[in-house]
Design a protein around this motif. Structure first.
Motif, mmCIF file in Angstrom:
data_model
loop_
_atom_site.group_PDB
_atom_site.id
_atom_site.type_symbol
_atom_site.label_atom_id
_atom_site.label_comp_id
_atom_site.label_asym_id
_atom_site.label_seq_id
_atom_site.Cartn_x
_atom_site.Cartn_y
_atom_site.Cartn_z
ATOM 1 N N ASN A 1 0.859 -1.180 0.000
ATOM 2 C CA ASN A 1 0.000 0.000 0.000
ATOM 3 C C ASN A 1 0.899 1.235 0.000
ATOM 4 O O ASN A 1 1.665 1.452 0.950
ATOM 5 C CB ASN A 1 -0.897 -0.034 1.246
ATOM 6 C CG ASN A 1 -1.806 1.162 1.366
ATOM 7 O OD1 ASN A 1 -1.367 2.305 1.381
ATOM 8 N ND2 ASN A 1 -3.100 0.887 1.475
ATOM 9 N N PHE A 2 0.784 2.050 -1.037
ATOM 10 C CA PHE A 2 1.635 3.220 -1.185
ATOM 11 C C PHE A 2 1.572 4.132 0.039
ATOM 12 O O PHE A 2 2.603 4.606 0.528
ATOM 13 C CB PHE A 2 1.246 4.010 -2.447
ATOM 14 C CG PHE A 2 1.968 5.309 -2.573
ATOM 15 C CD1 PHE A 2 3.285 5.348 -3.001
ATOM 16 C CD2 PHE A 2 1.355 6.510 -2.223
ATOM 17 C CE1 PHE A 2 3.971 6.551 -3.104
ATOM 18 C CE2 PHE A 2 2.029 7.717 -2.316
ATOM 19 C CZ PHE A 2 3.344 7.737 -2.760
ATOM 20 N N LEU A 3 0.369 4.381 0.556
ATOM 21 C CA LEU A 3 0.226 5.269 1.724
ATOM 22 C C LEU A 3 0.893 4.689 2.966
ATOM 23 O O LEU A 3 1.550 5.408 3.712
ATOM 24 C CB LEU A 3 -1.246 5.552 2.009
ATOM 25 C CG LEU A 3 -1.791 6.822 1.370
ATOM 26 C CD1 LEU A 3 -3.297 6.944 1.589
ATOM 27 C CD2 LEU A 3 -1.078 8.045 1.855
ATOM 28 N N LYS A 4 0.721 3.395 3.187
ATOM 29 C CA LYS A 4 1.378 2.762 4.343
ATOM 30 C C LYS A 4 2.899 2.831 4.199
ATOM 31 O O LYS A 4 3.595 3.065 5.182
ATOM 32 C CB LYS A 4 0.920 1.304 4.502
ATOM 33 C CG LYS A 4 -0.452 1.171 5.116
ATOM 34 C CD LYS A 4 -0.794 -0.288 5.348
ATOM 35 C CE LYS A 4 -2.158 -0.428 5.984
ATOM 36 N NZ LYS A 4 -2.485 -1.840 6.251
ATOM 37 N N ASN A 5 3.407 2.615 2.993
ATOM 38 C CA ASN A 5 4.854 2.731 2.758
ATOM 39 C C ASN A 5 5.324 4.144 3.097
ATOM 40 O O ASN A 5 6.335 4.326 3.761
ATOM 41 C CB ASN A 5 5.214 2.427 1.303
ATOM 42 C CG ASN A 5 4.982 0.987 0.922
ATOM 43 O OD1 ASN A 5 4.749 0.130 1.763
ATOM 44 N ND2 ASN A 5 5.025 0.720 -0.364
ATOM 45 N N TYR A 6 4.585 5.132 2.611
ATOM 46 C CA TYR A 6 4.929 6.532 2.849
ATOM 47 C C TYR A 6 4.966 6.838 4.350
ATOM 48 O O TYR A 6 5.919 7.429 4.855
ATOM 49 C CB TYR A 6 3.919 7.432 2.131
ATOM 50 C CG TYR A 6 4.116 8.898 2.385
ATOM 51 C CD1 TYR A 6 5.115 9.608 1.715
ATOM 52 C CD2 TYR A 6 3.323 9.575 3.313
ATOM 53 C CE1 TYR A 6 5.312 10.965 1.963
ATOM 54 C CE2 TYR A 6 3.515 10.923 3.559
ATOM 55 C CZ TYR A 6 4.507 11.610 2.877
ATOM 56 O OH TYR A 6 4.708 12.942 3.137
ATOM 57 N N HIS A 7 3.935 6.404 5.053
ATOM 58 C CA HIS A 7 3.866 6.648 6.507
ATOM 59 C C HIS A 7 4.967 5.894 7.254
ATOM 60 O O HIS A 7 5.560 6.427 8.193
ATOM 61 C CB HIS A 7 2.494 6.275 7.071
ATOM 62 C CG HIS A 7 1.420 7.232 6.677
ATOM 63 N ND1 HIS A 7 1.419 8.558 7.048
ATOM 64 C CD2 HIS A 7 0.307 7.067 5.920
ATOM 65 C CE1 HIS A 7 0.362 9.164 6.552
ATOM 66 N NE2 HIS A 7 -0.339 8.275 5.854
ATOM 67 N N ALA A 8 5.240 4.661 6.846
ATOM 68 C CA ALA A 8 6.281 3.865 7.516
ATOM 69 C C ALA A 8 7.650 4.538 7.405
ATOM 70 O O ALA A 8 8.447 4.490 8.335
ATOM 71 C CB ALA A 8 6.337 2.464 6.926
ATOM 72 N N LYS A 9 7.908 5.195 6.281
ATOM 73 C CA LYS A 9 9.199 5.855 6.061
ATOM 74 C C LYS A 9 9.273 7.236 6.721
ATOM 75 O O LYS A 9 10.358 7.792 6.875
ATOM 76 C CB LYS A 9 9.454 6.014 4.559
ATOM 77 C CG LYS A 9 9.588 4.699 3.832
ATOM 78 C CD LYS A 9 9.681 4.931 2.336
ATOM 79 C CE LYS A 9 9.495 3.657 1.560
ATOM 80 N NZ LYS A 9 9.540 3.896 0.105
ATOM 81 N N SER A 10 8.131 7.766 7.134
ATOM 82 C CA SER A 10 8.074 9.123 7.689
ATOM 83 C C SER A 10 8.712 9.201 9.073
ATOM 84 O O SER A 10 8.977 8.188 9.716
ATOM 85 C CB SER A 10 6.620 9.597 7.772
ATOM 86 O OG SER A 10 5.964 8.987 8.881
#
Length: 177
Positions: free
Chosen positions: A77-86
């Protein structure tokens, strides 16, 4: 004559030592799998590298120095990836790697254990990881408490993610030349 025998024996020992060292170095194959699972979160890391020196008969000389790149997190999930890297989770910019460095190996009834330092998000803790080594594949699983490593919080949406995250791994290797 005794000196010559001693020199030959010493040379033979050095030669055998060279083969022992050669036989214990391993290269991580590309088809590894480092998977994590918890409530409301699951995925894997796509980039993983390291130095693996392992000899089932010489555990005292075995060593792992492993790194998973946080930027390579893949949850599907692109959004989960983005949040995980934040910076609210792994903070990939500040802490680009998750690393493990071994300090001790031991044989168990089910396989092996390695003790070492796991570094996530700038927090380093000693952990013990059980594993097996069969057909040149390291396999095992263990859990980490994400809060111990300051990953996320227990506020807002973060509290929906379980504290305990299970890590399963399968790392095929080939002898290094």
């Amino acid at each position: 004559m005794k000196k010559l025998n001693l020199v030959i024996a010493f040379g033979f020992i050095i030669l055998l030592s060279a083969f022992t060292i050669y036989n214990t170095n391993w290269k991580i194959d590309d088809n590894f799998n480092i998977r994590f699972v918890g409530t409301k979160v699951e995925g894997h890391f796509e980039k993983f590298k390291g130095k693996v020196v392992f000899d089932e008969n010489e555990l005292a000389t075995s060593k792992f120095s492993l790194v998973a790149e946080v930027e390579s997190i893949a949850t599907g999930n692109f959004l989960k990836n983005y949040h995980a890297k934040s910076d609210k989770w792994f903070d990939a910019e500040k802490y680009p790697n998750i690393s493990f460095t071994s300090s001790k190996f031991s044989k168990t009834t089910k396989g092996y254990e390695v003790v070492g330092l796991l570094n996530i998000h700038g927090v380093e803790k000693e952990i013990t990881i059980p594993f097996t080594f069969t057909n040149a594949i390291f396999k095992g699983n263990f859990s980490v408490n994400r809060l111990d490593y300051r990953i996320g919080t227990m506020e807002g949406m973060s509290k929906k993610v379980s504290n305990e995250i299970k890590i399963d791994f399968s790392v095929p290797v080939t002898r290094s030349k």
